[in-house]
Design a protein around this motif. Structure first.
Motif, PDB file in Angstrom:
ATOM      1  N   TYR A  57       5.777   2.493  -5.281  1.00 54.33           N
ATOM      2  CA  TYR A  57       4.710   2.095  -4.374  1.00 54.33           C
ATOM      3  C   TYR A  57       3.693   1.226  -5.105  1.00 54.33           C
ATOM      4  O   TYR A  57       3.666   1.151  -6.331  1.00 54.33           O
ATOM      5  N   THR A  58       2.844   0.552  -4.320  1.00 51.63           N
ATOM      6  CA  THR A  58       1.850  -0.331  -4.919  1.00 51.63           C
ATOM      7  C   THR A  58       0.478   0.327  -4.915  1.00 51.63           C
ATOM      8  O   THR A  58       0.210   1.232  -4.124  1.00 51.63           O
ATOM      9  N   ILE A  59      -0.380  -0.149  -5.794  1.00 53.47           N
ATOM     10  CA  ILE A  59      -1.729   0.370  -5.918  1.00 53.47           C
ATOM     11  C   ILE A  59      -2.704  -0.799  -5.982  1.00 53.47           C
ATOM     12  O   ILE A  59      -2.342  -1.919  -6.352  1.00 53.47           O
ATOM     13  N   LEU A  88       0.093  -9.077  -4.345  1.00 53.40           N
ATOM     14  CA  LEU A  88      -0.937  -9.723  -3.540  1.00 53.40           C
ATOM     15  C   LEU A  88      -2.213  -9.825  -4.354  1.00 53.40           C
ATOM     16  O   LEU A  88      -2.411  -9.098  -5.324  1.00 53.40           O
ATOM     17  N   GLY A  89      -3.084 -10.747  -3.948  1.00 58.48           N
ATOM     18  CA  GLY A  89      -4.381 -10.881  -4.593  1.00 58.48           C
ATOM     19  C   GLY A  89      -4.476 -11.999  -5.597  1.00 58.48           C
ATOM     20  O   GLY A  89      -5.543 -12.229  -6.159  1.00 58.48           O
ATOM     21  N   PRO A 120     -10.785 -10.818  -7.261  1.00 62.35           N
ATOM     22  CA  PRO A 120     -11.534  -9.572  -7.092  1.00 62.35           C
ATOM     23  C   PRO A 120     -10.647  -8.342  -6.925  1.00 62.35           C
ATOM     24  O   PRO A 120     -11.149  -7.228  -6.864  1.00 62.35           O
ATOM     25  N   GLY A 121      -9.340  -8.536  -6.848  1.00 64.32           N
ATOM     26  CA  GLY A 121      -8.454  -7.384  -6.704  1.00 64.32           C
ATOM     27  C   GLY A 121      -7.022  -7.798  -6.479  1.00 64.32           C
ATOM     28  O   GLY A 121      -6.739  -8.891  -5.975  1.00 64.32           O
ATOM     29  N   ILE A 122      -6.087  -6.934  -6.872  1.00 66.37           N
ATOM     30  CA  ILE A 122      -4.668  -7.199  -6.669  1.00 66.37           C
ATOM     31  C   ILE A 122      -3.983  -5.941  -6.148  1.00 66.37           C
ATOM     32  O   ILE A 122      -4.521  -4.832  -6.236  1.00 66.37           O
ATOM     33  N   ARG A 123      -2.806  -6.132  -5.586  1.00 66.39           N
ATOM     34  CA  ARG A 123      -1.871  -5.036  -5.319  1.00 66.39           C
ATOM     35  C   ARG A 123      -0.705  -5.226  -6.266  1.00 66.39           C
ATOM     36  O   ARG A 123      -0.129  -6.317  -6.372  1.00 66.39           O
ATOM     37  N   GLU A 223       1.617 -10.405   4.159  1.00 56.89           N
ATOM     38  CA  GLU A 223       0.770 -10.996   3.122  1.00 56.89           C
ATOM     39  C   GLU A 223      -0.618 -10.378   3.080  1.00 56.89           C
ATOM     40  O   GLU A 223      -1.555 -10.986   2.551  1.00 56.89           O
ATOM     41  N   ASN A 224      -0.769  -9.197   3.620  1.00 55.88           N
ATOM     42  CA  ASN A 224      -2.056  -8.496   3.606  1.00 55.88           C
ATOM     43  C   ASN A 224      -1.810  -7.003   3.487  1.00 55.88           C
ATOM     44  O   ASN A 224      -0.711  -6.513   3.752  1.00 55.88           O
ATOM     45  N   TRP A 225      -2.836  -6.299   3.088  1.00 50.10           N
ATOM     46  CA  TRP A 225      -2.793  -4.843   3.144  1.00 50.10           C
ATOM     47  C   TRP A 225      -4.045  -4.362   3.857  1.00 50.10           C
ATOM     48  O   TRP A 225      -5.029  -5.092   3.959  1.00 50.10           O
ATOM     49  N   GLY A 226      -4.000  -3.147   4.369  1.00 51.51           N
ATOM     50  CA  GLY A 226      -5.183  -2.666   5.053  1.00 51.51           C
ATOM     51  C   GLY A 226      -4.919  -1.510   5.980  1.00 51.51           C
ATOM     52  O   GLY A 226      -3.892  -0.830   5.887  1.00 51.51           O
ATOM     53  N   MET A 227      -5.849  -1.293   6.901  1.00 50.79           N
ATOM     54  CA  MET A 227      -5.857  -0.111   7.742  1.00 50.79           C
ATOM     55  C   MET A 227      -5.975  -0.511   9.208  1.00 50.79           C
ATOM     56  O   MET A 227      -6.716  -1.429   9.558  1.00 50.79           O
ATOM     57  N   GLN A 228      -5.245   0.200  10.042  1.00 45.89           N
ATOM     58  CA  GLN A 228      -5.332   0.003  11.488  1.00 45.89           C
ATOM     59  C   GLN A 228      -6.011   1.220  12.099  1.00 45.89           C
ATOM     60  O   GLN A 228      -5.612   2.358  11.848  1.00 45.89           O
TER      61      GLN A 228
END
Length: 416
Positions: A57-59, A88-89, A120-123, A223-228
């Protein structure tokens, strides 16, 4: 020749996770060349191949302030290699997003990078980050050896009980002058020395898995990560690509009591109820959610677990030469999204304080002054996310209003 209170001493690191490896690398990088160094041994309960195989998994590794893991990687000299493995990032690709139940974007976050960092951040896949740290370690790593308990000896040293394939029949204990406990959230050494300081249920359950798309992940999660968020119906779902064809998803909801953990079962009979419940609870999340759930076909990739965390603690003066770092000191749930960052920073900061100090007591006090407030803030933020991301009624509308205001502020400052 100059000397140091740790010169010639034996340091044992319990655990070859991110915190333990960060510490070992940081200590060697910062140790003065003219000073005799300590001897360092790392014990890891898993075998090398087993440990790497479970970490697909990614962090998130942050770089928007000095507490981020990208700052630690830069200090360790490993930033460029980490960026090469980032999913990503990098090069402006991807950002953290919050979507509504109809997949309309509520907010996109692109914070400014700190300290001259390129992003500012990566996965990044945890296994790649761990491999990068392992390559940098020059000390002895004893695979397949678990540290079961520890005790302070009358001579001021520490006796560590060890078991595993890498230990001979006549060697059940190892003595050292300093023990760095980095054996994770379910630390056996913490359970031995601090039996009342265990993990706490954070009030939410996560269930999900890894969906596979041979022809490519559908947008916007390609191409994104996040929350629904569900529109005030008490559930939310996290998404992140793990590679070009896989996306991890985790549906969560509040529940009064924790459930038994289910992971890596490989049994369709055990995981089918999880998938069916997730599909039912997320019925309002739109066709893409159901497409992702339907693409989760490998039982070994399905999980269900209660979110747990643990408050950080200051080391007492009479505890002896035993220092807890990373999750063994301050475990956070996935809702924090910052656990790896805390581990990397703990490793660097502790090594820095040890090298610069004239005594172990002063080093530990300096380390605690950095580590405890940092972890406390992350834990507080994580609990806030759990409370409001799963909110209903008026509390949800307040949460949605905050997101809109924050999103507008980010847009005004060019960060969304």
């Amino acid at each position: 020749m100059a000397s140091h209170f740790l010169s010639g001493k034996h340091i044992v690191v319990a655990g070859a996770g991110l915190a333990g490896l960060s510490f070992a690398t940081a200590l060697r990088k910062q140790w003065p060349a003219a000073v005799p160094p300590p001897r360092l041994t790392i014990f890891e309960r898993d075998k090398d191949e087993d440990a790497a195989g479970r970490q697909g998994y990614t962090i998130s590794i942050a770089g928007f302030d000095n507490n981020g893991g990208l700052v630690a990687l830069k200090d360790l000299g490993l930033l460029d290699e980490a960026l090469q493995h980032a999913l990503l990032g990098v090069e402006g690709r991807g950002s953290f997003n919050i979507w509504d139940a109809d997949w309309r974007r509520v907010m996109s976050v692109r914070l400014r990078a700190a300290n001259g960092l390129p992003t500012p951040g990566i996965r990044i896949a945890r296994k790649y980050l761990r491999q990068i740290l392992l390559k940098a370690v020059t000390d002895d790593v004893r695979w397949g050896v678990a540290c079961e308990s520890a005790a302070r000896l009358e001579n001021g040293r520490v006796s560590v009980q060890v078991v595993g394939e890498g230990i001979g029949p006549d060697q059940s204990t190892v003595e050292c002058d300093l023990l760095i406990v980095a054996d994770g959230a379910s630390s056996k050494i913490r359970a031995c020395l601090r039996p009342d300081d265990g993990l706490e249920y954070a009030g939410a359950v996560q269930m999900g898995g890894i969906a596979l798309f041979p022809d490519g992940i559908p947008p916007p999660v390609n191409e994104n990560w996040g929350m629904q968020i569900s529109g005030g119906q008490g559930v939310c779902c996290f998404y992140s690509p793990v590679d070009e064809h896989g996306v991890v998803w985790a549906l969560s909801f509040l529940e009064p009591k924790p459930r038994p953990r289910l992971a890596n079962s490989g049994s369709a009979e055990a995981t089918r109820p999880v998938i069916e419940e997730a599909r039912a609870r997320g019925r309002m999340l739109g066709p893409l959610f159901h497409t992702i759930v339907d693409a989760t076909t490998n039982p070994a990739d399905v999980f269900c677990f209660p979110a747990r965390d643990k408050k950080p603690f200051y080391h007492s003066a009479d505890a002896g030469p035993i220092i807890f770092i990373g999750d063994s000191n301050h475990a956070v749930s996935p809702f924090a999204g910052f656990g790896a960052n805390l581990a990397l920073k703990d490793g660097w900061d502790l090594a820095q304080k040890l090298v610069a100090a004239t005594s172990l007591k002063n080093a530990v006090q300096g380390f605690d002054a950095l580590s405890v407030p940092r972890a406390s803030k992350v834990l507080e933020t994580s609990r806030w996310r759990i409370k409001y991301a799963h909110s209903t009624g008026l509390r949800f509308f307040f949460f949605r209003f905050l997101l809109v205001v924050l999103g507008f502020a980010l847009w005004l400052t060019g960060r969304s």
